[in-house]
Design an enzyme around this catalytic site. Structure first.
Site, PDB file in Angstrom:
ATOM      1  N   HIS A 209      41.267  -6.608  25.647  1.00  0.00           N
ATOM      2  CA  HIS A 209      40.277  -7.206  26.537  1.00  0.00           C
ATOM      3  C   HIS A 209      38.936  -6.486  26.435  1.00  0.00           C
ATOM      4  O   HIS A 209      38.838  -5.405  25.845  1.00  0.00           O
ATOM      5  CB  HIS A 209      40.772  -7.194  27.988  1.00  0.00           C
ATOM      6  CG  HIS A 209      40.974  -5.819  28.550  1.00  0.00           C
ATOM      7  ND1 HIS A 209      42.102  -5.072  28.288  1.00  0.00           N
ATOM      8  CD2 HIS A 209      40.194  -5.049  29.339  1.00  0.00           C
ATOM      9  CE1 HIS A 209      42.009  -3.907  28.906  1.00  0.00           C
ATOM     10  NE2 HIS A 209      40.856  -3.859  29.543  1.00  0.00           N
ATOM     11  N   ASP A 211      35.904  -5.208  29.001  1.00  0.00           N
ATOM     12  CA  ASP A 211      35.673  -4.960  30.425  1.00  0.00           C
ATOM     13  C   ASP A 211      34.497  -5.754  30.978  1.00  0.00           C
ATOM     14  O   ASP A 211      34.551  -6.266  32.098  1.00  0.00           O
ATOM     15  CB  ASP A 211      35.444  -3.468  30.667  1.00  0.00           C
ATOM     16  CG  ASP A 211      36.715  -2.655  30.525  1.00  0.00           C
ATOM     17  OD1 ASP A 211      37.802  -3.255  30.472  1.00  0.00           O
ATOM     18  OD2 ASP A 211      36.617  -1.416  30.451  1.00  0.00           O
ATOM     19  N   HIS A 267      39.364  -3.272  23.531  1.00  0.00           N
ATOM     20  CA  HIS A 267      40.405  -2.244  23.585  1.00  0.00           C
ATOM     21  C   HIS A 267      41.672  -2.762  24.247  1.00  0.00           C
ATOM     22  O   HIS A 267      41.701  -3.843  24.835  1.00  0.00           O
ATOM     23  CB  HIS A 267      39.894  -1.012  24.340  1.00  0.00           C
ATOM     24  CG  HIS A 267      39.518  -1.314  25.769  1.00  0.00           C
ATOM     25  ND1 HIS A 267      38.269  -1.788  26.124  1.00  0.00           N
ATOM     26  CD2 HIS A 267      40.220  -1.216  26.929  1.00  0.00           C
ATOM     27  CE1 HIS A 267      38.219  -1.972  27.439  1.00  0.00           C
ATOM     28  NE2 HIS A 267      39.401  -1.633  27.943  1.00  0.00           N
ATOM     29  N   ARG A 277      53.056   7.154  32.740  1.00  0.00           N
ATOM     30  CA  ARG A 277      51.659   7.423  32.377  1.00  0.00           C
ATOM     31  C   ARG A 277      50.780   7.226  33.604  1.00  0.00           C
ATOM     32  O   ARG A 277      50.764   6.143  34.200  1.00  0.00           O
ATOM     33  CB  ARG A 277      51.228   6.478  31.264  1.00  0.00           C
ATOM     34  CG  ARG A 277      49.774   6.585  30.780  1.00  0.00           C
ATOM     35  CD  ARG A 277      49.506   5.407  29.864  1.00  0.00           C
ATOM     36  NE  ARG A 277      48.268   5.446  29.130  1.00  0.00           N
ATOM     37  CZ  ARG A 277      47.112   4.953  29.566  1.00  0.00           C
ATOM     38  NH1 ARG A 277      47.042   4.408  30.792  1.00  0.00           N
ATOM     39  NH2 ARG A 277      46.036   4.994  28.797  1.00  0.00           N
TER      40      ARG A 277
END
Length: 298
Positions: A209, A211, A267, A277
């Site tokens: 996507h 941002d 990214h 994570r």
């Protein structure tokens, strides 16, 4: 917390103005995601052709790569001295200490212990109060009320503000702009990702996507990693997608990755295969109308 209370939590949705912000963002990003996936295919997808921009074993005082700016910013109001004219991506281990990162992580752990997604990706937004619970979001401030004072402390919120300011200064320095022209914007949030199967679209964090397309207010994006790649989790690397070879960032606690938010920095995040994570996304806008305040402990 008893089973009846947990069941009640999972059935509760936050007030409309809170929990709908996240679904709206997902819908707005759907077309961008489709376009990104098509581009991903043209760039080789998940074919293993990658270059590591930042190894987990490195301690980087700073690494910056300048890239040509996309045209995304032309579709938005520009702010002289702030809107990106120099675009790129950077990684540093010199802004936030490992101790600060682990203390920030404890804030995420405390907040997310109140809920958590049924799928693999959970969100905690201290600004709006949005918290993943089951397949929905609740406003933790309204839902838990005064009990919040027994979970967080003023020191927690002060540390959060201090870390945000350090990241803001680092971004301003890297791109040659004044930190006073950057405005914290939404959504800025903690994420906790594990290998649990996705239950809703919110759990599908791995799609490529942009941002600036997904969140129009974003001009500069940063991520502060709160756990260590291959020690705390497997998979979950951050991937800048480029023709020829993708560029990956291997998370380590205290590492800050930052970049201009346009299509020049398409990214994704690899799927987490094991472990957990933790990270916090901290976003900035050049438009003061899109600014949000730091969360306050009340």
């Amino acid at each position: 917390m008893n089973k009846a209370h947990l069941k009640r939590m999972k059935s509760v949705r936050a007030p409309r103005e809170v929990w709908r912000k996240w679904p709206r963002a997902t819908v707005l990003g759907a077309c961008a995601t489709l376009a990104a996936l098509l581009l991903w295919g043209s760039l080789g997808g998940d074919d293993g052709v990658t270059e590591v921009l930042a190894h987990r074993s490195e301690v980087l005082p700073g690494r910056f790569i300048e890239v040509p700016c996309s045209e995304d910013y032309d579709n938005h109001r520009r702010f002289e001295g702030c809107s990106p004219t120099k675009c790129g991506r950077g990684v540093t281990d010199a802004v936030i200490t490992r101790d600060e990162a682990l203390r920030i992580r404890s804030i995420a752990e405390k907040g997310l212990s109140l809920g958590g997604s049924d799928g693999g990706a959970s969100i905690l937004d201290l600004h709006s109060g949005a918290l993943s619970v089951g397949k929905h979001f609740v406003n933790l401030y309204r839902y838990f009320g005064d009990k919040i004072e027994n979970i967080f402390s003023e020191e927690d919120f002060q540390l959060y503000r201090d870390v945000r300011q350090k990241v803001q200064l680092a971004i301003a320095q890297a791109f040659g702009i004044s930190a006073s022209l950057l405005y914290l914007t939404k959504p800025t949030f903690f994420s906790r990702i594990n290998s649990t199967e996705a239950r809703t679209a919110h759990d599908e964090y791995w799609h490529a996507h942009v941002d600036k397309v997904t969140y129009g207010s974003f001009d500069y994006t940063s991520l502060l990693y709160l756990s260590d790649y291959l020690d705390d989790f497997g998979g979950g690397r951050f991937v800048f997608m480029e023709e020829g070879a993708n560029k990956t960032v291997e998370p380590r606690a205290g590492r800050v990755s930052f970049f201009t938010s346009g299509s020049e920095n398409l990214h994704r995040v690899e799927k987490v295969h094991w472990g957990t994570r933790y990270a916090v996304t901290i976003a900035f806008s050049c438009n003061p109308d899109h600014g949000i305040a730091d969360p306050a402990f009340t």
